[in-house]
Design a protein around this motif. Structure first.
Motif, PDB file in Angstrom:
ATOM      1  N   LEU A 134      57.306  41.303  54.409  1.00 33.31           N
ATOM      2  CA  LEU A 134      57.503  41.953  55.717  1.00 33.31           C
ATOM      3  C   LEU A 134      57.463  43.473  55.637  1.00 33.31           C
ATOM      4  O   LEU A 134      57.487  44.161  56.665  1.00 33.31           O
ATOM      5  CB  LEU A 134      58.855  41.523  56.294  1.00 33.31           C
ATOM      6  N   LEU A 135      57.426  44.014  54.408  1.00 38.31           N
ATOM      7  CA  LEU A 135      57.503  45.464  54.262  1.00 38.31           C
ATOM      8  C   LEU A 135      56.151  46.124  54.496  1.00 38.31           C
ATOM      9  O   LEU A 135      55.132  45.678  53.987  1.00 38.31           O
ATOM     10  CB  LEU A 135      58.004  45.829  52.860  1.00 38.31           C
ATOM     11  N   ASP A 136      56.175  47.171  55.298  1.00 37.51           N
ATOM     12  CA  ASP A 136      55.013  48.054  55.396  1.00 37.51           C
ATOM     13  C   ASP A 136      55.557  49.464  55.546  1.00 37.51           C
ATOM     14  O   ASP A 136      56.771  49.679  55.488  1.00 37.51           O
ATOM     15  CB  ASP A 136      54.089  47.652  56.552  1.00 37.51           C
ATOM     16  N   GLU A 137      54.684  50.434  55.748  1.00 41.03           N
ATOM     17  CA  GLU A 137      55.169  51.812  55.699  1.00 41.03           C
ATOM     18  C   GLU A 137      56.071  52.187  56.871  1.00 41.03           C
ATOM     19  O   GLU A 137      56.797  53.176  56.797  1.00 41.03           O
ATOM     20  CB  GLU A 137      53.993  52.787  55.605  1.00 41.03           C
ATOM     21  N   ASP A 138      56.079  51.392  57.926  1.00 40.65           N
ATOM     22  CA  ASP A 138      56.947  51.682  59.065  1.00 40.65           C
ATOM     23  C   ASP A 138      58.214  50.813  59.085  1.00 40.65           C
ATOM     24  O   ASP A 138      58.945  50.812  60.068  1.00 40.65           O
ATOM     25  CB  ASP A 138      56.185  51.485  60.380  1.00 40.65           C
ATOM     26  N   ALA A 139      58.424  50.089  57.974  1.00 36.53           N
ATOM     27  CA  ALA A 139      59.586  49.206  57.910  1.00 36.53           C
ATOM     28  C   ALA A 139      60.679  49.831  57.059  1.00 36.53           C
ATOM     29  O   ALA A 139      60.408  50.611  56.153  1.00 36.53           O
ATOM     30  CB  ALA A 139      59.186  47.861  57.315  1.00 36.53           C
ATOM     31  N   LYS A 140      61.919  49.486  57.379  1.00 38.77           N
ATOM     32  CA  LYS A 140      63.060  49.901  56.563  1.00 38.77           C
ATOM     33  C   LYS A 140      63.860  48.663  56.198  1.00 38.77           C
ATOM     34  O   LYS A 140      64.035  47.746  57.011  1.00 38.77           O
ATOM     35  CB  LYS A 140      63.973  50.838  57.362  1.00 38.77           C
ATOM     36  N   LEU A 141      64.372  48.672  54.961  1.00 41.25           N
ATOM     37  CA  LEU A 141      65.274  47.607  54.541  1.00 41.25           C
ATOM     38  C   LEU A 141      66.679  47.937  55.035  1.00 41.25           C
ATOM     39  O   LEU A 141      67.144  49.068  54.900  1.00 41.25           O
ATOM     40  CB  LEU A 141      65.294  47.513  53.010  1.00 41.25           C
ATOM     41  N   LEU A 142      67.362  46.933  55.574  1.00 43.67           N
ATOM     42  CA  LEU A 142      68.753  47.093  55.994  1.00 43.67           C
ATOM     43  C   LEU A 142      69.640  46.329  55.013  1.00 43.67           C
ATOM     44  O   LEU A 142      69.522  45.111  54.889  1.00 43.67           O
ATOM     45  CB  LEU A 142      68.950  46.537  57.413  1.00 43.67           C
ATOM     46  N   ALA A 143      70.497  47.070  54.302  1.00 44.98           N
ATOM     47  CA  ALA A 143      71.448  46.424  53.384  1.00 44.98           C
ATOM     48  C   ALA A 143      72.784  46.345  54.102  1.00 44.98           C
ATOM     49  O   ALA A 143      72.957  45.537  55.008  1.00 44.98           O
ATOM     50  CB  ALA A 143      71.516  47.201  52.080  1.00 44.98           C
ATOM     51  N   GLY A 144      73.743  47.228  53.770  1.00 43.31           N
ATOM     52  CA  GLY A 144      75.022  47.218  54.487  1.00 43.31           C
ATOM     53  C   GLY A 144      74.969  48.020  55.778  1.00 43.31           C
ATOM     54  O   GLY A 144      75.832  47.885  56.644  1.00 43.31           O
ATOM     55  N   GLY A 145      73.981  48.891  55.883  1.00 45.05           N
ATOM     56  CA  GLY A 145      73.786  49.628  57.134  1.00 45.05           C
ATOM     57  C   GLY A 145      74.714  50.797  57.363  1.00 45.05           C
ATOM     58  O   GLY A 145      74.690  51.397  58.435  1.00 45.05           O
ATOM     59  N   GLN A 146      75.526  51.160  56.381  1.00 48.82           N
ATOM     60  CA  GLN A 146      76.542  52.185  56.640  1.00 48.82           C
ATOM     61  C   GLN A 146      75.956  53.602  56.633  1.00 48.82           C
ATOM     62  O   GLN A 146      76.618  54.553  57.067  1.00 48.82           O
ATOM     63  CB  GLN A 146      77.705  52.056  55.656  1.00 48.82           C
ATOM     64  N   THR A 147      74.744  53.745  56.128  1.00 46.10           N
ATOM     65  CA  THR A 147      74.016  55.014  56.291  1.00 46.10           C
ATOM     66  C   THR A 147      72.857  54.853  57.268  1.00 46.10           C
ATOM     67  O   THR A 147      72.677  55.663  58.177  1.00 46.10           O
ATOM     68  CB  THR A 147      73.464  55.506  54.934  1.00 46.10           C
ATOM     69  N   LEU A 148      72.089  53.777  57.092  1.00 46.65           N
ATOM     70  CA  LEU A 148      70.880  53.630  57.911  1.00 46.65           C
ATOM     71  C   LEU A 148      71.204  53.529  59.402  1.00 46.65           C
ATOM     72  O   LEU A 148      70.543  54.180  60.236  1.00 46.65           O
ATOM     73  CB  LEU A 148      70.076  52.404  57.455  1.00 46.65           C
ATOM     74  N   LEU A 149      72.207  52.742  59.768  1.00 45.66           N
ATOM     75  CA  LEU A 149      72.488  52.574  61.202  1.00 45.66           C
ATOM     76  C   LEU A 149      72.973  53.876  61.853  1.00 45.66           C
ATOM     77  O   LEU A 149      72.460  54.241  62.926  1.00 45.66           O
ATOM     78  CB  LEU A 149      73.461  51.411  61.446  1.00 45.66           C
ATOM     79  N   PRO A 150      73.920  54.617  61.237  1.00 43.03           N
ATOM     80  CA  PRO A 150      74.269  55.913  61.843  1.00 43.03           C
ATOM     81  C   PRO A 150      73.066  56.855  61.932  1.00 43.03           C
ATOM     82  O   PRO A 150      72.938  57.614  62.905  1.00 43.03           O
ATOM     83  CB  PRO A 150      75.333  56.478  60.890  1.00 43.03           C
ATOM     84  N   THR A 151      72.184  56.806  60.939  1.00 42.45           N
ATOM     85  CA  THR A 151      71.000  57.672  60.957  1.00 42.45           C
ATOM     86  C   THR A 151      70.074  57.295  62.111  1.00 42.45           C
ATOM     87  O   THR A 151      69.520  58.154  62.802  1.00 42.45           O
ATOM     88  CB  THR A 151      70.247  57.555  59.619  1.00 42.45           C
ATOM     89  N   MET A 152      69.941  55.984  62.342  1.00 43.99           N
ATOM     90  CA  MET A 152      69.103  55.520  63.456  1.00 43.99           C
ATOM     91  C   MET A 152      69.752  55.831  64.799  1.00 43.99           C
ATOM     92  O   MET A 152      69.071  56.175  65.773  1.00 43.99           O
ATOM     93  CB  MET A 152      68.846  54.014  63.325  1.00 43.99           C
ATOM     94  N   LYS A 153      71.102  55.731  64.849  1.00 41.55           N
ATOM     95  CA  LYS A 153      71.787  56.039  66.109  1.00 41.55           C
ATOM     96  C   LYS A 153      71.582  57.505  66.502  1.00 41.55           C
ATOM     97  O   LYS A 153      71.484  57.826  67.684  1.00 41.55           O
ATOM     98  CB  LYS A 153      73.280  55.721  65.982  1.00 41.55           C
ATOM     99  N   GLN A 154      71.520  58.356  65.481  1.00 37.94           N
ATOM    100  CA  GLN A 154      71.283  59.780  65.772  1.00 37.94           C
ATOM    101  C   GLN A 154      69.797  60.094  65.938  1.00 37.94           C
ATOM    102  O   GLN A 154      69.427  61.263  66.104  1.00 37.94           O
ATOM    103  CB  GLN A 154      71.866  60.636  64.641  1.00 37.94           C
ATOM    104  N   ARG A 155      68.990  59.076  65.857  1.00 41.14           N
ATOM    105  CA  ARG A 155      67.528  59.197  65.996  1.00 41.14           C
ATOM    106  C   ARG A 155      66.919  60.099  64.925  1.00 41.14           C
ATOM    107  O   ARG A 155      65.895  60.733  65.133  1.00 41.14           O
ATOM    108  CB  ARG A 155      67.150  59.676  67.406  1.00 41.14           C
ATOM    109  N   LEU A 156      67.590  60.130  63.772  1.00 39.69           N
ATOM    110  CA  LEU A 156      67.018  60.836  62.627  1.00 39.69           C
ATOM    111  C   LEU A 156      66.070  59.914  61.863  1.00 39.69           C
ATOM    112  O   LEU A 156      65.295  60.362  61.032  1.00 39.69           O
ATOM    113  CB  LEU A 156      68.135  61.329  61.696  1.00 39.69           C
ATOM    114  N   ALA A 157      66.177  58.619  62.127  1.00 40.04           N
ATOM    115  CA  ALA A 157      65.227  57.644  61.581  1.00 40.04           C
ATOM    116  C   ALA A 157      64.846  56.721  62.721  1.00 40.04           C
ATOM    117  O   ALA A 157      65.675  56.412  63.586  1.00 40.04           O
ATOM    118  CB  ALA A 157      65.861  56.842  60.448  1.00 40.04           C
ATOM    119  N   SER A 158      63.594  56.315  62.751  1.00 36.56           N
ATOM    120  CA  SER A 158      63.143  55.419  63.823  1.00 36.56           C
ATOM    121  C   SER A 158      62.120  54.436  63.259  1.00 36.56           C
ATOM    122  O   SER A 158      60.938  54.496  63.598  1.00 36.56           O
ATOM    123  CB  SER A 158      62.553  56.215  64.984  1.00 36.56           C
TER     124      SER A 158
END
Lengths: 164, 263
Positions: free
Chosen positions: B18-42
């Motif tokens: 499922l991985l491609d260059e526009d995909a992100k892996l979600l593990a525990g989400g304690q960094t990725l989700l806050p980063t996405m909420k701030q729209r620093l990652a999309s």
């Protein structure tokens, strides 16, 4: 839209949600369980703490769709038969709140603390374990007293239940 | 948070597919989700590793502790085998973030993110751990590539981490009073091969080893061996919380405390 189902406070709950729906949005907006609060929305303040499969987490930092099939307990799920949970009662007895906004998260964290650390909690342990819960009113003193009393009374209530 | 397509595969092979260059892996989400909420990652799609059972778990294999990539910090902190073999690693895991973050955050997510103030990179580097991915095995030195950069390539997922059991180890951190992240964190180990000192929070290029302190501790693994030690401020961070000279000073102080704590 993705269909998500959980057991929330002992009852089956499900909804069709956008993939970006946070657990706290699912609880508040889909299920109308507004006791779980959003304070900082940046995973620091702990007002949104709920239990997922027996563990305290920040519901503003988990996707609802990640938690398909999970068992969730919120502040609304603690009181039984009109009687407050011992930890809720301890917060009332000790005036462990002023504005009350952080209180649901404090109580959910406190119960998790007792589940992990037992019912004899010294002040230092309580303060360390409340690292992820911020209160802007009380100065924490009465919260710490509340948690200590609630922990003791959870043990008493647990013993009484086991004896039944 | 911007919209994304959500996937929840049941095994590593399905996740990789499922991985491609526009995909992100979600593990525990304690960094990725806050980063996405701030729209620093999309990311256009999220591949959630949460239902891949083979990625979680802790075991002792001979003189090695093996920790699955999706193992939560709270589980490392509470694990009896980790406590017995590498108590410093259990203590480190028990000091990450707060109790709620520890119930979600994972070792694999922390390492893949390689935040320059994260705790786990210091343990991995000081213990000489091996990072096992779906494609290869990477030594700690080869894994970390500066700020938020690692050796992980396209379609590569951390599966587990192998920690050799040291003779002695300890971790000390000086927390930023506001964020509670490590302003400086120092992990020291003593092994048959010598002493290792890894520092997080301080380096302008992320986690690093301090050869001078390792040499001094190699001769004598005691806090007194670092009595007159200094660390140059070059290459260390200066920001609103602390300048490079202050961080350089803290590295030596915390290294001494860690050696004393290691016993």
């Amino acid at each position: 839209m993705i269909h998500v189902s959980m057991i929330v406070n002992g009852k089956a709950a499900s909804a069709d949600v956008d993939s970006r729906t946070l657990l706290v949005q699912f609880l508040r907006e889909n299920l109308r369980l507004t006791g779980t609060h959003v304070g900082c929305d940046t995973s620091q303040c702990g007002a949104c703490v709920v239990h997922v499969d027996g563990r305290a987490i920040k519901s503003c930092t988990a996707l609802a769709v990640s938690l398909e099939g999970a068992e969730v307990t919120t502040i609304e799920g603690l009181a039984k038969g009109g009687k407050l949970h011992p930890m809720q009662q301890a917060f009332q007895d000790n005036h462990g709140l002023q504005c009350g906004f952080c209180t649901p998260g404090m109580i959910m964290s406190a119960i998790d603390m007792v589940n992990r650390k037992g019912s004899h909690l010294d002040e230092h342990t309580i303060r360390e374990e409340l690292d992820g819960n911020i209160c802007r009113c009380t100065g924490y003193h009465n919260i710490v007293k509340s948690v200590a009393q609630g922990a003791r009374e959870m043990a008493t209530a647990g013993a009484a239940k086991a004896a039944e | 948070m911007y919209a994304f397509t959500y996937h929840q595969p049941n095994d590593v092979a399905a996740a990789v597919a499922l991985l491609d260059e526009d995909a992100k892996l979600l593990a525990g989400g304690q960094t990725l989700l806050p980063t996405m909420k701030q729209r620093l990652a999309s990311p256009a799609s999220i591949v959630d590793l949460g239902k891949i059972g083979e990625l979680s778990g802790i075991s002792r294999e001979g003189e090695t502790i093996v920790i699955g990539a999706m193992t939560r910090h709270a589980d490392v902190a509470a694990n009896a085998a980790v406590h017995q073999a590498i108590p410093a690693l259990a203590a480190l895991a028990g000091g990450i973030g707060d109790p709620h973050v520890r119930n979600r955050g994972t070792i694999g997510g922390s390492l893949a993110n390689n935040d320059p103030a994260a705790d786990y990179p210091a343990a991995v580097l000081a213990l000489g751990a091996t990072i096992v991915t779906n494609k290869r095995e990477l030594a700690a030195e080869a894994f970390f590539h500066g700020l938020f950069e690692t050796a992980l390539g396209e379609g590569e997922i951390i599966v587990k981490v192998r920690f050799p059991i040291p003779q002695k180890a300890a971790y000390q951190k000086f927390r930023n009073p506001a964020s509670r992240f490590a302003l400086v964190g120092v992990f020291v180990t003593q092994t048959k091969g010598g002493a290792r000192v890894a520092v997080t929070g301080a380096g302008a290029s992320g986690v690093f080893r301090v050869n001078a302190l390792e040499a001094a501790l190699g001769a004598s693994f005691a806090a007194a061996a670092l009595k007159d030690a200094t660390v140059p401020a070059e290459g260390l961070n200066t920001d609103m919380h602390a300048d490079a000279a202050y961080r350089a000073h803290l590295i030596v102080v915390l290294a001494r405390r860690a050696v004393a704590a290691a016993g």
